[in-house]
Every structure is written in C-alpha cells, then in structure tokens.
Enzyme design. Structure first.
Site, PDB file in Angstrom:
ATOM      1  CB  SER A 160      -0.958  -0.051   1.192  1.00  0.00           C
ATOM      2  OG  SER A 160      -2.034   0.816   1.034  1.00  0.00           O
TER       3      SER A 160
ATOM      4  CG  ASP B 269      -6.306  -3.490  -3.309  1.00  0.00           C
ATOM      5  OD1 ASP B 269      -7.098  -2.804  -2.636  1.00  0.00           O
ATOM      6  OD2 ASP B 269      -5.077  -3.320  -3.293  1.00  0.00           O
TER       7      ASP B 269
ATOM      8  CG  HIS C 263      -4.796  -3.471   0.412  1.00  0.00           C
ATOM      9  ND1 HIS C 263      -4.548  -2.734  -0.716  1.00  0.00           N
ATOM     10  CD2 HIS C 263      -4.308  -2.730   1.451  1.00  0.00           C
ATOM     11  CE1 HIS C 263      -3.946  -1.602  -0.389  1.00  0.00           C
ATOM     12  NE2 HIS C 263      -3.783  -1.578   0.913  1.00  0.00           N
TER      13      HIS C 263
END
Length: 483
Positions: A158, A414, A439
């Site tokens: 991320s 995601d 994710h």
C-alpha cells in the site's frame, strides 16, 4: 492504505505466520537514533528521535545473505510484521536478514512525543524525510552488522509499497530492487479518475451478485429518505446509534461510516479470517452480500453489514458515529488515534486522495471531495495548502520507463489496484496481477486457502528477487575488488 482502524499495541510479540520448513521467526524490537530533519542543518538544533524497528537474523547467512527491508507505512510496525509472512518465508529460502522499519510519526516513532502533531512540529512529516530515515538506517545498520556487501531489497504494501518504489528511484545506490504490493503510485499522485476507487469497491460486491449492489444502493436510498424528512429518531433506531443524529453533518458522518465499512471489506477480502486492521471473517464481501440479501429490511441489513467491520465481537450495544470513524483528508478513511492524525496530515500535503462517490458509477451516496474541498479542509485543520502534482514531480509519476528492478503486484479485488501500475513497463519493471487477490495478499504468509494465482505470483517474485540479489552481489564484489 486507509479505511483503517489500527488497534494493535503488542510488544515483543513472536511472529504469527510460520514459514514453510522453519520455526517461527522471533523479531527483536529495537530503536534507532534518527535525525529529526535531514534537509536543514539548522532546524531543530540538529536533534534526533528514537525510531522503532524490528529485526530477525534467524535465517541470515551473516555477512553474505541479502537484507530484506520493509519500508513501514501508516501504522504500528508490528501490524505489518505480523501480516507479511511472505517476507520471512522468502528470507528462510534466501538466507536473508529481515528488518521492518517504522515510519516517523506512527506507532512509537513519534519525534516529539505527544506534541508531534502540533504545528510546526508536524511539518517534519514528509515522504522525503521518511525515505531519508530508511536510507540512513540501512547504511548505519549495514555497518553495525558487518553487512556492507549484502544486497538490500525493499518491500512494502500500500503506502509502504509506494515508499519501496520511491526508495528504488531515489536511492538506487543502496537499494537493489523493490517489491511494491498494492502501491497506488498513480492515483495518489493525482493521476487517474476520482470516481475509480468507489467504483471498484462497488464492483467487488457486484461481482458476488448484482442484487447485492442494488440492495446496498437501495438501503442508502431509504436512509436518504429518512434524512430528508429529518426523521432522526428512526435513523437512530434503525442503525442502533448511541445518539440520534441532529444535523445534516451527522448524516454525512453516518454515510462516511457506512461507506468506510464496505471499503474495508473490499480491501481485506481475503479467503480466510484475519485480524489485520481489525477482525474480518473469511471472504467478508460474500458475507456482507449474504447479510444484505437475507430479507426485506434493507436498513437493518445495511446496519448489520457495517457491523461486520465495526462490531466483529458483537459486544457493542450501539454505534458511536464519531468514535468509530473520523472524517479526514482521505475519503477512504484515516483510522483512529495518533496514526489517523499523521495520515490526515500527509493527505493534506503530498499524498492526493481526492476520491468521490456519486451513486451513478457506484452504490454509495454522492459524496464529493474535490481539490477545492481538500484545500479548504487542510487550510483549516493544519494551516497548510496541499501541493497537487508534487509526487509526480518528485517521484516520476507515470514516467517510470528509465527505472528498473521494481515489481508492481496488485490483486483484482483490491480497490487500490487500478491506482497503480497494472502492465509491465519493461523486463525489469514487472507488473504481476493476482486473480482473486485483495490488498497486498502476496505479502501475507502462505495459507491453505490461498488462490493458485497468488502462489504463482509469489514464486515469480522470489525468482526476480533472487536475480536482483545475484546481480547486486556481483556489482558490489566488482566495486570492492577495484578499490
């Protein structure tokens, strides 16, 4: 990235995921004396702060094996170490030293303690300072550990994945390659469509069943009808709120809280139960759709679907609108506590998150967050003016063709994926897409419920990283012999 609710405060915890064919790695928690301001020699009296990091040499071939360095992101570093078992599995295979470094202003790495989020102290919270922290830490730890010839590979998921990309771009002399999992380096640099994120959240539920999407949209429509009539007592009753809403602002807060629940379930739609960013059942999107379609009372269904996120223990007797969710400069959510303050500030300065829901391409109420909205909020909250386009200038935006040795991995479940790099740009700028992946699923440890796609992607990642390590070791050896 965001939509988060960090609640993990463990210390000296044994790693939870068991690498194949090895015992559990035990991380040691340490603190590194870090420079407060890397870019101004007169600033803050050349002060320092204690930056937390976790380290294990359990698998390391001392002085020879590579260093796997996790570029910590917006939360407590234990949270990432306990949910990134692939890194230690790979370390066991490749005899690597593993370091998880905590990002300044998060977890226990608060440069000014409880005053870290005062103005002007918070001004030292920048991407550039964080990257310099990691570079300085890598150099010093390599020296301390007699590891000067050990290739460094950075990992991140991320926002942490964005930082891994940036480390490879900015410090290629120190970092031989980067695995950037679920890194939205394009959307956070202002490149892309403001409607993309919540459109992709909606698509996850629509893929389970179009009726599920329609039920969510219908529930929000019924909620709007009650709000338009200012029937606040019915809203309190239907959603088990601790207090009745009393204003349009409270209704917007409720919309945000509910939308955030669906965001969390889409991001964390893993095929097994997890405790990452809160407790989540296996396949939470499917569970939520079952809840939305269980009967005709759509408002009760919407409440209980949100409860999958906010009341996983079933112990809450009511929902407090303002303690469970905080509106901020990130429409996907900033989380709670000090970590939420840090991310809010970053979303007000360098990281662009002007996403909107519109009830046309998505199933949520129309909730705009334009650059003008961002500027007004950030000026009032932090006395700063955001800098649109800065990440494009500083970290190349979509002009990455001259870079190399970066893996961009993304899962098609995601909602952050389409804000990142989905197609390979060269033989050494490789995009790996994970069918059925949420994710940064690939960073998680191996699990019997893993889809075959993530097993293949992890294998490809391992092979590329082994190549990079070999190339860097050759380069370092050649440079050493020329001295």
């Amino acid at each position: 990235m965001s939509g988060k609710n960090w609640g993990f405060n463990g210390l000296n915890v044994i790693f939870a995921t068991k690498p194949a064919g090895s015992s559990d790695p035990q991380f040691t928690e340490k603190f590194f004396t870090q420079t407060l301001d890397h870019f101004n020699f007169n600033s803050m009296g050349n002060g320092t702060f204690s930056q937390r990091y976790l380290i294990t040499d359990q698998y390391w071939k001392k002085g020879y094996g590579p260093i796997f360095f996790y570029t910590g992101n917006e939360g407590d570093i234990w949270e990432f170490a306990l949910n990134s078992g692939f890194i230690t599995e790979l370390a066991a295979q490749q005899q690597a030293l593993v370091i998880f470094a905590e990002h300044r202003y998060y977890g226990k790495s608060l440069p000014f303690g409880k005053e870290s989020f005062n103005i002007p102290q918070v001004g030292l919270l920048t991407v550039e300072q964080a990257l310099a922290d990691y570079a300085f830490m890598i150099r010093e730890l390599k020296e301390q550990l007699a590891a000067s010839h050990c290739p460094v590979i950075v990992f991140g998921g991320s926002y942490g994945g964005m930082l891994s990309v940036y480390m490879r771009l900015k410090y290629p002399n120190m970092v031989a390659g980067a695995l950037a999992a679920s890194a939205p380096i394009l959307s956070t640099a202002g490149l892309g469509d403001a409607a993309q994120f919540f459109r992709d959240v909606t698509a996850d539920f629509e893929n389970i069943s179009p009726e599920c999407r329609d039920a969510v949209r219908g529930a929000f429509h019924l909620l709007k009808q009650l709000a338009d009539r200012q029937d606040y007592s019915s809203i309190q009753s239907e959603f088990a709120l601790c207090k009745p809403p009393a204003s349009p602002q409270d209704i917007q807060q409720l919309y945000g809280l509910l939308r955030n629940a669906f965001t969390m379930m889409a991001m964390l739609d893993y095929p097994y139960s997890t405790s990452f960013m809160g407790n989540m059942p296996a396949n939470p999107v499917k569970v939520a759709c079952g809840t939305m379609l269980r009967g005709l009372d759509l408002l009760a269904n919407l409440r209980d679907a949100a409860g999958i996120v906010y009341n996983s223990t079933g112990l809450l007797t009511c929902f407090d609108l303002y303690s469970l969710y905080v509106q901020c400069a990130d429409p996907t959510g900033c989380g709670l506590g000090f970590n939420s303050l840090a991310w809010d500030y970053q979303a007000c300065t360098e990281v662009e998150l002007c996403f909107e829901s519109n009830n046309v391409t998505d199933m949520f109420p129309p909730m705009a967050f334009t650059e003008k909205d961002r500027e007004a909020y950030c000026s009032k909250r932090w006395a700063v003016v955001p800098r649109p386009g800065w990440l494009q200038i500083q970290f190349w935006g979509d002009a990455l063709s001259t870079a190399n040795n970066i893996i961009f991995s993304n899962g098609d479940l995601d909602p952050w994926a389409n804000g990142g790099v989905r197609k390979s740009l060269s033989s050494s700028l490789v995009a790996l897409n994970i069918s059925g992946g949420a994710h940064h699923l690939d960073l998680r440890g191996s699990n019997d419920s893993d889809p075959a796609s993530v097993v293949r992607v992890r294998k490809a990642e391992a092979e590329l990283i082994a190549q990079w390590v070999k190339m860097e070791r050759f380069r370092l050896t050649a440079a050493y012999t020329q001295l």
